[in-house]
Design an enzyme around this catalytic site. Structure first.
Site, PDB file in Angstrom:
ATOM      1  N   CYS A   1     -20.215  21.811  -2.986  1.00  0.00           N
ATOM      2  CA  CYS A   1     -19.078  21.377  -3.800  1.00  0.00           C
ATOM      3  C   CYS A   1     -19.410  21.147  -5.275  1.00  0.00           C
ATOM      4  O   CYS A   1     -18.501  21.021  -6.095  1.00  0.00           O
ATOM      5  CB  CYS A   1     -18.469  20.104  -3.220  1.00  0.00           C
ATOM      6  SG  CYS A   1     -17.781  20.343  -1.572  1.00  0.00           S
TER       7      CYS A   1
ATOM      8  N   HIS B   1      -9.206  21.765  -4.539  1.00  0.00           N
ATOM      9  CA  HIS B   1     -10.668  21.769  -4.633  1.00  0.00           C
ATOM     10  C   HIS B   1     -11.215  23.128  -4.218  1.00  0.00           C
ATOM     11  O   HIS B   1     -11.694  23.297  -3.093  1.00  0.00           O
ATOM     12  CB  HIS B   1     -11.220  20.649  -3.742  1.00  0.00           C
ATOM     13  CG  HIS B   1     -12.710  20.580  -3.657  1.00  0.00           C
ATOM     14  ND1 HIS B   1     -13.562  21.037  -4.643  1.00  0.00           N
ATOM     15  CD2 HIS B   1     -13.528  20.089  -2.667  1.00  0.00           C
ATOM     16  CE1 HIS B   1     -14.815  20.838  -4.282  1.00  0.00           C
ATOM     17  NE2 HIS B   1     -14.819  20.258  -3.079  1.00  0.00           N
TER      18      HIS B   1
ATOM     19  N   CYS C   1     -19.035  14.524  -4.721  1.00  0.00           N
ATOM     20  CA  CYS C   1     -19.911  14.465  -3.557  1.00  0.00           C
ATOM     21  C   CYS C   1     -20.216  15.896  -3.122  1.00  0.00           C
ATOM     22  O   CYS C   1     -19.537  16.845  -3.520  1.00  0.00           O
ATOM     23  CB  CYS C   1     -19.266  13.675  -2.419  1.00  0.00           C
ATOM     24  SG  CYS C   1     -17.668  14.300  -1.869  1.00  0.00           S
TER      25      CYS C   1
ATOM     26  N   GLY D   1     -21.511  18.313   0.330  1.00  0.00           N
ATOM     27  CA  GLY D   1     -21.770  18.416   1.755  1.00  0.00           C
ATOM     28  C   GLY D   1     -23.256  18.423   2.067  1.00  0.00           C
ATOM     29  O   GLY D   1     -24.067  18.915   1.275  1.00  0.00           O
TER      30      GLY D   1
END
Length: 410
Positions: free
Chosen positions: A116, A360, A390, A392
């Site tokens: 991300c 996103h 954040c 993954g």
């Protein structure tokens, strides 16, 4: 206790230097709903080409590959592309997108995947290359078509399962993102109504920003598509409260308080301060610091709460010094917990909405946040901004940029 492991060298908020890394252009495509939105039928290469063309132009909104350009495309010395979901052939697709955008074959390109944060990592890769003197001009960008390459089609990792099953934390890397959201909510005692209220506010802010035309300058059209299509202006707490939890019975995480699956691309043109001054180009922002840290995979959403302090420390800044925070809203659970953990003034966080409203597109998000953040700082006459998200498998990333007073730019 979580001890951050820093990724890049420390940056100092010293007097302006010719070798400072500066941003002279940052643009994005519209962000549109995966499968149902206006970009759903386009491959990621088309989205990336549009962003690359736009970031090099004096007028990003003009169609075609012709100039005038901020920098001649042949003078770009490297391109880093963040992308998450494309198969191995995606590297060729991104190179093809570059050439189709009119950036000639003498300009190299590479792809990277830090999930991300890939778009932000791509910008950081170019910034770091400039910082150490490898290049003077480069483009950091990101793209994702979650329509073309859906998350639910990702293959399982190729690992030795007999070995991995012996390591609980290794197996935690496979925890579905929505389940990590539930873990955060349960571990820290969050309330469903607060998460839904946060989501409603994200849509309200984004709808207001769109109505006021705040996104127009940062968006480069893709064909005749020129606006985001995931914002729900009519979102209410009553509506969201009726949505069932998706990942756990009696859970907290719903489709309404999670980020949207989205298609989009963004690109950021960086160079040394000396290059910008020599070319009489606008210095939109200065790259101040970057940090990536690790956190437990089962609560990967807490990453920003640890990455942001590390980035602030590198820049010799404090939480209170930051005027605007762009924190990716992967889930309302992790976004609200990170804000509260850091003691942030919520009016400073995502003032124009976040990923719950805008979407996103995984590889694009970090670069998109930079395009949005710069304009918000310019609009409001503010100075320091943070981009964070954040990641993954248990990480967080954060970068700090500065919009200098006009008198300091040349």
């Amino acid at each position: 206790k979580i001890t951050p492991m820093s990724f890049s060298a420390r940056y100092s908020p010293s007097a302006p230097s010719p070798r400072d890394v500066v941003i002279v252009s940052a643009v994005r495509t519209p962000l549109c709903r995966a499968r149902k939105g206006a970009l759903a039928k386009l491959p990621p290469s088309t989205l990336l080409s549009a962003a690359l063309k736009g970031c090099l132009k004096v007028n990003p909104h003009a169609g075609g590959s012709d100039g005038p350009f901020l920098v001649d495309p042949s003078e770009v010395q490297d391109i880093a592309v963040g992308n998450v979901l494309s198969p191995a052939s995606g590297a060729a697709a991104m190179r093809m997108a570059q050439l189709a955008a009119g950036i000639p074959n003498n300009v190299p390109l590479h792809t990277l995947n830090r999930q991300c944060s890939s778009g932000l990592q791509a910008v950081a890769a170019i910034a770091n290359a400039i910082q150490v003197g490898d290049i003077d001009i480069g483009i950091g960008c990101g793209v994702e078509s979650m329509s073309t390459h859906p998350m639910n089609k990702m293959p399982m990792p190729d690992v030795d399962w007999d070995v991995m099953n012996e390591h609980t934390e290794a197996m935690d890397c496979l925890t579905p993102m929505g389940v990590t959201s539930e873990n955060v909510a349960n571990d820290y005692g969050l309330k469903r109504v607060e998460l839904d209220a946060f989501a409603v506010e994200s849509h309200r802010r984004a709808a207001q920003a769109q109505a006021m035309g705040k996104f127009k300058d940062e968006i480069v059209p893709v064909g005749d598509v020129d606006k985001d299509d995931g914002i729900r202006a009519g979102s209410t707490l009553e509506k969201l409260s009726k949505l069932p939890p998706v990942f756990a019975e009696n859970g907290f995480t719903t489709a309404g308080n999670s980020s949207q699956l989205t298609d989009g691309a963004a690109a950021v043109l960086l160079m040394t301060r000396a290059e910008a001054m020599k070319r009489r180009l606008p210095i939109r922002a200065v790259w101040k610091s970057y940090s990536v840290v690790g956190v437990p995979p089962r609560v990967m959403g807490i990453g920003p709460a640890y990455a942001i302090p590390d980035a602030l420390k590198k820049a010799n800044l404090s939480v209170s010094d930051i005027d605007v925070y762009e924190i990716n809203e992967a889930f309302a659970s992790q976004a609200t917990w990170c804000m509260d953990k850091l003691g942030l003034d919520r009016s400073k966080v995502n003032p124009n909405g976040g990923a719950i409203a805008l979407g996103h597109p995984l590889g694009c998000t970090g670069a998109r946040q930079i395009a949005t953040l710069i304009r918000e700082l310019e609009r409001t006459g503010k100075r320091y901004g943070v981009v964070s998200m954040c990641i993954g498998t248990g990480m967080g990333a954060a970068a700090i940029i500065e919009v200098e007073p006009t008198t300091a730019r040349f």
